[in-house]
Design a protein around this motif. Sequence first.
Motif, PDB file in Angstrom:
ATOM      1  N   GLY A  40      -3.150  -2.289 -11.011  1.00 56.34           N
ATOM      2  CA  GLY A  40      -3.388  -2.860  -9.689  1.00 56.34           C
ATOM      3  C   GLY A  40      -2.166  -2.785  -8.792  1.00 56.34           C
ATOM      4  O   GLY A  40      -2.249  -2.355  -7.638  1.00 56.34           O
ATOM      5  N   PHE A  41      -1.022  -3.178  -9.309  1.00 59.57           N
ATOM      6  CA  PHE A  41       0.199  -3.122  -8.513  1.00 59.57           C
ATOM      7  C   PHE A  41       0.589  -1.685  -8.191  1.00 59.57           C
ATOM      8  O   PHE A  41       1.075  -1.395  -7.103  1.00 59.57           O
ATOM      9  CB  PHE A  41       1.341  -3.874  -9.202  1.00 59.57           C
ATOM     10  CG  PHE A  41       1.243  -5.359  -9.024  1.00 59.57           C
ATOM     11  CD1 PHE A  41       1.790  -5.971  -7.911  1.00 59.57           C
ATOM     12  CD2 PHE A  41       0.589  -6.147  -9.958  1.00 59.57           C
ATOM     13  CE1 PHE A  41       1.694  -7.342  -7.733  1.00 59.57           C
ATOM     14  CE2 PHE A  41       0.476  -7.513  -9.794  1.00 59.57           C
ATOM     15  CZ  PHE A  41       1.033  -8.116  -8.679  1.00 59.57           C
ATOM     16  N   ALA A  42       0.365  -0.788  -9.127  1.00 61.89           N
ATOM     17  CA  ALA A  42       0.654   0.630  -8.876  1.00 61.89           C
ATOM     18  C   ALA A  42      -0.232   1.160  -7.749  1.00 61.89           C
ATOM     19  O   ALA A  42       0.224   1.948  -6.910  1.00 61.89           O
ATOM     20  CB  ALA A  42       0.449   1.448 -10.150  1.00 61.89           C
ATOM     21  N   ALA A  43      -1.494   0.726  -7.705  1.00 63.35           N
ATOM     22  CA  ALA A  43      -2.413   1.166  -6.648  1.00 63.35           C
ATOM     23  C   ALA A  43      -2.038   0.582  -5.289  1.00 63.35           C
ATOM     24  O   ALA A  43      -2.203   1.236  -4.251  1.00 63.35           O
ATOM     25  CB  ALA A  43      -3.853   0.778  -7.017  1.00 63.35           C
ATOM     26  N   LEU A  44      -1.535  -0.634  -5.273  1.00 68.88           N
ATOM     27  CA  LEU A  44      -1.176  -1.294  -4.008  1.00 68.88           C
ATOM     28  C   LEU A  44       0.160  -0.817  -3.444  1.00 68.88           C
ATOM     29  O   LEU A  44       0.350  -0.790  -2.226  1.00 68.88           O
ATOM     30  CB  LEU A  44      -1.124  -2.813  -4.212  1.00 68.88           C
ATOM     31  CG  LEU A  44      -2.438  -3.509  -4.509  1.00 68.88           C
ATOM     32  CD1 LEU A  44      -2.199  -4.968  -4.864  1.00 68.88           C
ATOM     33  CD2 LEU A  44      -3.401  -3.376  -3.343  1.00 68.88           C
ATOM     34  N   ALA A  45       1.080  -0.440  -4.312  1.00 74.69           N
ATOM     35  CA  ALA A  45       2.455  -0.125  -3.899  1.00 74.69           C
ATOM     36  C   ALA A  45       2.566   0.899  -2.773  1.00 74.69           C
ATOM     37  O   ALA A  45       3.396   0.714  -1.872  1.00 74.69           O
ATOM     38  CB  ALA A  45       3.286   0.300  -5.112  1.00 74.69           C
ATOM     39  N   PRO A  46       1.778   1.957  -2.761  1.00 73.15           N
ATOM     40  CA  PRO A  46       1.931   2.924  -1.663  1.00 73.15           C
ATOM     41  C   PRO A  46       1.468   2.391  -0.302  1.00 73.15           C
ATOM     42  O   PRO A  46       1.799   2.962   0.732  1.00 73.15           O
ATOM     43  CB  PRO A  46       1.045   4.103  -2.084  1.00 73.15           C
ATOM     44  CG  PRO A  46       0.780   3.923  -3.533  1.00 73.15           C
ATOM     45  CD  PRO A  46       0.873   2.449  -3.804  1.00 73.15           C
ATOM     46  N   HIS A  47       0.718   1.295  -0.302  1.00 73.30           N
ATOM     47  CA  HIS A  47       0.107   0.786   0.926  1.00 73.30           C
ATOM     48  C   HIS A  47       0.716  -0.511   1.452  1.00 73.30           C
ATOM     49  O   HIS A  47       0.498  -0.869   2.607  1.00 73.30           O
ATOM     50  CB  HIS A  47      -1.394   0.572   0.701  1.00 73.30           C
ATOM     51  CG  HIS A  47      -2.070   1.757   0.118  1.00 73.30           C
ATOM     52  ND1 HIS A  47      -2.372   2.877   0.853  1.00 73.30           N
ATOM     53  CD2 HIS A  47      -2.471   2.012  -1.151  1.00 73.30           C
ATOM     54  CE1 HIS A  47      -2.955   3.778   0.074  1.00 73.30           C
ATOM     55  NE2 HIS A  47      -3.021   3.282  -1.146  1.00 73.30           N
ATOM     56  N   TYR A  48       1.450  -1.222   0.602  1.00 70.42           N
ATOM     57  CA  TYR A  48       1.954  -2.546   0.979  1.00 70.42           C
ATOM     58  C   TYR A  48       3.392  -2.740   0.520  1.00 70.42           C
ATOM     59  O   TYR A  48       3.795  -2.220  -0.511  1.00 70.42           O
ATOM     60  CB  TYR A  48       1.102  -3.659   0.322  1.00 70.42           C
ATOM     61  CG  TYR A  48      -0.333  -3.677   0.779  1.00 70.42           C
ATOM     62  CD1 TYR A  48      -0.689  -4.320   1.958  1.00 70.42           C
ATOM     63  CD2 TYR A  48      -1.325  -3.050   0.035  1.00 70.42           C
ATOM     64  CE1 TYR A  48      -2.014  -4.332   2.386  1.00 70.42           C
ATOM     65  CE2 TYR A  48      -2.647  -3.057   0.458  1.00 70.42           C
ATOM     66  CZ  TYR A  48      -2.979  -3.706   1.634  1.00 70.42           C
ATOM     67  OH  TYR A  48      -4.285  -3.706   2.054  1.00 70.42           O
ATOM     68  N   ASN A  49       4.138  -3.525   1.305  1.00 68.39           N
ATOM     69  CA  ASN A  49       5.428  -4.029   0.843  1.00 68.39           C
ATOM     70  C   ASN A  49       5.107  -5.264   0.006  1.00 68.39           C
ATOM     71  O   ASN A  49       4.307  -6.101   0.417  1.00 68.39           O
ATOM     72  CB  ASN A  49       6.317  -4.424   2.024  1.00 68.39           C
ATOM     73  CG  ASN A  49       6.663  -3.230   2.878  1.00 68.39           C
ATOM     74  OD1 ASN A  49       7.013  -2.176   2.363  1.00 68.39           O
ATOM     75  ND2 ASN A  49       6.550  -3.379   4.181  1.00 68.39           N
ATOM     76  N   MET A  50       5.724  -5.371  -1.154  1.00 70.28           N
ATOM     77  CA  MET A  50       5.394  -6.482  -2.047  1.00 70.28           C
ATOM     78  C   MET A  50       6.654  -7.084  -2.650  1.00 70.28           C
ATOM     79  O   MET A  50       7.613  -6.372  -2.929  1.00 70.28           O
ATOM     80  CB  MET A  50       4.478  -6.001  -3.175  1.00 70.28           C
ATOM     81  CG  MET A  50       3.135  -5.472  -2.711  1.00 70.28           C
ATOM     82  SD  MET A  50       2.016  -5.029  -4.075  1.00 70.28           S
ATOM     83  CE  MET A  50       2.858  -3.630  -4.795  1.00 70.28           C
ATOM     84  N   ALA A  51       6.589  -8.406  -2.833  1.00 72.82           N
ATOM     85  CA  ALA A  51       7.677  -9.133  -3.489  1.00 72.82           C
ATOM     86  C   ALA A  51       7.057 -10.206  -4.376  1.00 72.82           C
ATOM     87  O   ALA A  51       5.916 -10.613  -4.167  1.00 72.82           O
ATOM     88  CB  ALA A  51       8.597  -9.770  -2.451  1.00 72.82           C
ATOM     89  N   LEU A  52       7.816 -10.650  -5.334  1.00 75.45           N
ATOM     90  CA  LEU A  52       7.417 -11.739  -6.206  1.00 75.45           C
ATOM     91  C   LEU A  52       8.195 -12.984  -5.811  1.00 75.45           C
ATOM     92  O   LEU A  52       9.408 -12.922  -5.619  1.00 75.45           O
ATOM     93  CB  LEU A  52       7.737 -11.398  -7.669  1.00 75.45           C
ATOM     94  CG  LEU A  52       7.547 -12.535  -8.672  1.00 75.45           C
ATOM     95  CD1 LEU A  52       6.063 -12.726  -8.971  1.00 75.45           C
ATOM     96  CD2 LEU A  52       8.313 -12.257  -9.950  1.00 75.45           C
ATOM     97  N   LEU A  53       7.494 -14.103  -5.683  1.00 75.11           N
ATOM     98  CA  LEU A  53       8.121 -15.403  -5.490  1.00 75.11           C
ATOM     99  C   LEU A  53       7.614 -16.285  -6.616  1.00 75.11           C
ATOM    100  O   LEU A  53       6.440 -16.651  -6.645  1.00 75.11           O
ATOM    101  CB  LEU A  53       7.761 -15.997  -4.129  1.00 75.11           C
ATOM    102  CG  LEU A  53       8.255 -17.417  -3.859  1.00 75.11           C
ATOM    103  CD1 LEU A  53       9.766 -17.515  -3.992  1.00 75.11           C
ATOM    104  CD2 LEU A  53       7.796 -17.882  -2.482  1.00 75.11           C
TER     105      LEU A  53
END
Length: 150
Positions: A40-53
């Motif tokens: 899921g994260f691999a699929a989202l990575a090209p489309h969104y900036n993501m961070a963990l809090l």
Amino acid sequence: PAEEFAAILKEAHHLEATTELILEAWIALLGGVLPGREEGFAALAPHYNMALLSNTNFFHRKVFEPQCASIFQHLDRLFFSCDMGMRKPDAEIYLTTLGEMGWAPEETMFIDDTRSIIEAAAALGIQTFWMEKETDFAQLMEQLGQPMAI
């Protein structure tokens, strides 16, 4: 720090156990990476900036950070409460994270499994998704335009 941490847990929960046993039980609370998360994260990575809090402590972080390395590689930044000296749901932790990432609240989606934490983020104008159940991840992926079978 292990002795201090165990002492706090002993006092708060009226425990009678060794530091080693308390830490072992604390670490056992972690469940590992859930199915479909890495993909899921691999699929989202090209489309969104993501961070963990994450609200976490040194002992959990030491265990889950290597376990989650394949997911974390897709994130732009990792924010851990134990490093920041703040915790969710305090507004300061969200505002600090947004500021450091350069993200506007209304353009940011915050995902969590705790209702009160979601409500605190929403009160700051952040878009939210409450991951109430493990199966909600597939719904989130669909909502974000990355449907998956998990």
